[in-house]
Motif scaffolding. Sequence first.
Motif, PDB file in Angstrom:
ATOM      1  N   ALA A 287      32.810  62.690  51.001  1.00 29.24           N
ATOM      2  CA  ALA A 287      32.197  63.951  50.595  1.00 29.24           C
ATOM      3  C   ALA A 287      33.202  65.095  50.566  1.00 29.24           C
ATOM      4  N   GLY A 288      34.465  64.795  50.906  1.00 32.77           N
ATOM      5  CA  GLY A 288      35.516  65.799  50.821  1.00 32.77           C
ATOM      6  C   GLY A 288      35.897  66.442  52.138  1.00 32.77           C
ATOM      7  N   LEU A 289      35.456  65.861  53.251  1.00 33.89           N
ATOM      8  CA  LEU A 289      35.794  66.415  54.559  1.00 33.89           C
ATOM      9  C   LEU A 289      36.821  65.545  55.265  1.00 33.89           C
ATOM     10  N   GLU A 290      37.462  66.123  56.262  1.00 30.62           N
ATOM     11  CA  GLU A 290      38.362  65.365  57.128  1.00 30.62           C
ATOM     12  C   GLU A 290      37.819  65.393  58.546  1.00 30.62           C
ATOM     13  N   ILE A 291      37.989  64.290  59.258  1.00 32.77           N
ATOM     14  CA  ILE A 291      37.507  64.186  60.622  1.00 32.77           C
ATOM     15  C   ILE A 291      38.514  64.847  61.563  1.00 32.77           C
ATOM     16  N   ILE A 292      38.058  65.852  62.314  1.00 32.14           N
ATOM     17  CA  ILE A 292      38.906  66.503  63.315  1.00 32.14           C
ATOM     18  C   ILE A 292      38.821  65.757  64.642  1.00 32.14           C
ATOM     19  N   GLU A 293      37.594  65.391  65.020  1.00 31.68           N
ATOM     20  CA  GLU A 293      37.371  64.669  66.265  1.00 31.68           C
ATOM     21  C   GLU A 293      36.322  63.592  66.057  1.00 31.68           C
ATOM     22  N   ARG A 294      36.486  62.489  66.764  1.00 28.38           N
ATOM     23  CA  ARG A 294      35.500  61.414  66.824  1.00 28.38           C
ATOM     24  C   ARG A 294      35.266  61.159  68.309  1.00 28.38           C
ATOM     25  N   ILE A 295      34.108  61.578  68.816  1.00 28.04           N
ATOM     26  CA  ILE A 295      33.856  61.555  70.255  1.00 28.04           C
ATOM     27  C   ILE A 295      32.783  60.517  70.563  1.00 28.04           C
ATOM     28  N   LEU A 296      33.038  59.671  71.546  1.00 29.66           N
ATOM     29  CA  LEU A 296      32.144  58.573  71.910  1.00 29.66           C
ATOM     30  C   LEU A 296      31.533  58.817  73.275  1.00 29.66           C
ATOM     31  N   ASP A 297      30.232  58.544  73.397  1.00 31.73           N
ATOM     32  CA  ASP A 297      29.555  58.595  74.692  1.00 31.73           C
ATOM     33  C   ASP A 297      28.445  57.550  74.698  1.00 31.73           C
ATOM     34  N   SER A 298      28.603  56.543  75.546  1.00 33.10           N
ATOM     35  CA  SER A 298      27.560  55.530  75.775  1.00 33.10           C
ATOM     36  C   SER A 298      27.096  54.863  74.489  1.00 33.10           C
ATOM     37  N   GLY A 299      28.024  54.587  73.579  1.00 30.53           N
ATOM     38  CA  GLY A 299      27.697  53.888  72.346  1.00 30.53           C
ATOM     39  C   GLY A 299      27.252  54.799  71.216  1.00 30.53           C
ATOM     40  N   TRP A 300      27.286  56.113  71.423  1.00 27.74           N
ATOM     41  CA  TRP A 300      26.907  57.077  70.391  1.00 27.74           C
ATOM     42  C   TRP A 300      28.123  57.899  69.977  1.00 27.74           C
ATOM     43  N   ILE A 301      28.164  58.287  68.709  1.00 23.63           N
ATOM     44  CA  ILE A 301      29.329  58.967  68.138  1.00 23.63           C
ATOM     45  C   ILE A 301      28.955  60.352  67.642  1.00 23.63           C
ATOM     46  N   LEU A 302      29.851  61.314  67.881  1.00 26.77           N
ATOM     47  CA  LEU A 302      29.798  62.613  67.211  1.00 26.77           C
ATOM     48  C   LEU A 302      31.060  62.775  66.386  1.00 26.77           C
ATOM     49  N   PHE A 303      30.887  63.158  65.116  1.00 28.08           N
ATOM     50  CA  PHE A 303      32.014  63.496  64.259  1.00 28.08           C
ATOM     51  C   PHE A 303      32.080  65.012  64.107  1.00 28.08           C
ATOM     52  N   ARG A 304      33.266  65.561  64.327  1.00 23.14           N
ATOM     53  CA  ARG A 304      33.535  66.961  64.026  1.00 23.14           C
ATOM     54  C   ARG A 304      34.438  66.974  62.803  1.00 23.14           C
ATOM     55  N   ALA A 305      34.001  67.658  61.741  1.00 26.29           N
ATOM     56  CA  ALA A 305      34.725  67.582  60.468  1.00 26.29           C
ATOM     57  C   ALA A 305      34.839  68.954  59.818  1.00 26.29           C
ATOM     58  N   ARG A 306      35.786  69.083  58.904  1.00 26.51           N
ATOM     59  CA  ARG A 306      35.954  70.291  58.097  1.00 26.51           C
ATOM     60  C   ARG A 306      36.419  69.870  56.708  1.00 26.51           C
ATOM     61  N   TRP A 307      36.393  70.810  55.763  1.00 26.99           N
ATOM     62  CA  TRP A 307      36.801  70.482  54.407  1.00 26.99           C
ATOM     63  C   TRP A 307      38.276  70.087  54.374  1.00 26.99           C
ATOM     64  N   ALA A 308      38.579  68.990  53.701  1.00 24.55           N
ATOM     65  CA  ALA A 308      39.953  68.498  53.627  1.00 24.55           C
ATOM     66  C   ALA A 308      40.818  69.416  52.772  1.00 24.55           C
ATOM     67  N   ASN A 309      40.233  69.926  51.681  1.00 26.22           N
ATOM     68  CA  ASN A 309      40.955  70.832  50.787  1.00 26.22           C
ATOM     69  C   ASN A 309      40.161  72.118  50.671  1.00 26.22           C
ATOM     70  N   ARG A 310      40.326  72.989  51.675  1.00 22.92           N
ATOM     71  CA  ARG A 310      39.440  74.140  51.792  1.00 22.92           C
ATOM     72  C   ARG A 310      39.590  75.141  50.647  1.00 22.92           C
ATOM     73  N   GLU A 311      40.753  75.211  50.025  1.00 25.86           N
ATOM     74  CA  GLU A 311      40.956  76.171  48.942  1.00 25.86           C
ATOM     75  C   GLU A 311      40.092  75.865  47.714  1.00 25.86           C
ATOM     76  N   SER A 312      39.765  74.568  47.514  1.00 29.86           N
ATOM     77  CA  SER A 312      39.039  74.184  46.298  1.00 29.86           C
ATOM     78  C   SER A 312      37.536  74.092  46.500  1.00 29.86           C
ATOM     79  N   VAL A 313      37.076  74.333  47.739  1.00 33.22           N
ATOM     80  CA  VAL A 313      35.635  74.203  48.025  1.00 33.22           C
ATOM     81  C   VAL A 313      34.896  75.433  47.485  1.00 33.22           C
TER      82      VAL A 313
END
Length: 313
Positions: A287-313
């Motif tokens: 979708a055009g984002l990059e993953i900043i963080e991938r955090i795991l807790d007890s088998g569940w995931i949180l993705f923290r993401a931002r636009w990979a090419n922010r100038e063109s969004v």
Amino acid sequence: MDWREVAVTVSSDGEEAVADLFYQLGCTGVSIEDPEVLLNYIESGEWDYHSFGEVKLTGTSVVKGYFAEDDELGEKLGKLDLGVQELLKRSPDWVIQTKGLTLKEVDWETAWKAYFKPVRIGKHILVKPTWEQAELLPGDIVIELDPGMAFGTGTHPTTTLCLKTMEGIIKPGQTVFDLGTGSGILAVAAAKLGAKVEAVDLDSVAIKVAQENVDLNGVHDRVRVARGDLGTVLTGQADVVIANIIADVILILLPDLKRILHPNGEFLASGIIDNRADEVEEAIEGAGLEIIERILDSGWILFRARWANRESV
């Protein structure tokens, strides 16, 4: 009104698929009892005020959904049965057992109160049910909560992942969109961190409970609660978009992000079971984002993401 609690015992790999069946049927509440998650929290010391006795790893989870006992109940239970049979066809090695019982509305409220106690999350967040007392520390951000019949007490890993991450990134004056707000816990937390918040959900019960919790915490001037399709009832762009839902819904809402997420904004996607993480990560990047963080807790995931090419969004 009476409610029908339907409990589906399923192999742990299938808990999200069963939960999704309940959501698709408009279920007003879904809970997952996973012994592995419970054991991890007991061992971490975060739930030391509970007395659960010996917790055994069974390889199964219990997914519970709650339906109003109205004229639509029979049709919904029939569709649930068909959905369970379809899951068994696709995954014949899964164990699936279903049972149901009728609850009075007061029974539901009592069930929540028996297990929901004050809990500290991150550095300063204290989530406290309205009927409990807690010792406050300097700098505490207190979230008073009555979850009612909406998901989100703060104790599930998907929610704690969001709260811990939000505490580190949300700044006063920012705009936050909370997609699938449930009990409103994340919307209230964002407001108490200084943000203006738009909180949306499809479920009318969730909207009612979320608004009550917003009012209870005195943040009604900073939080607007609205019912509608995730992402489609919002205007403008947010500095932070939060989606603590399930993998399938996150995949559906990704195309909306270009409209609702600021070019310099961040996207928090939680509620993702680990066996769906690679699929969701690929879709987020697609979708055009990059993953900043991938955090795991007890088998569940949180993705923290931002636009990979922010100038063109």
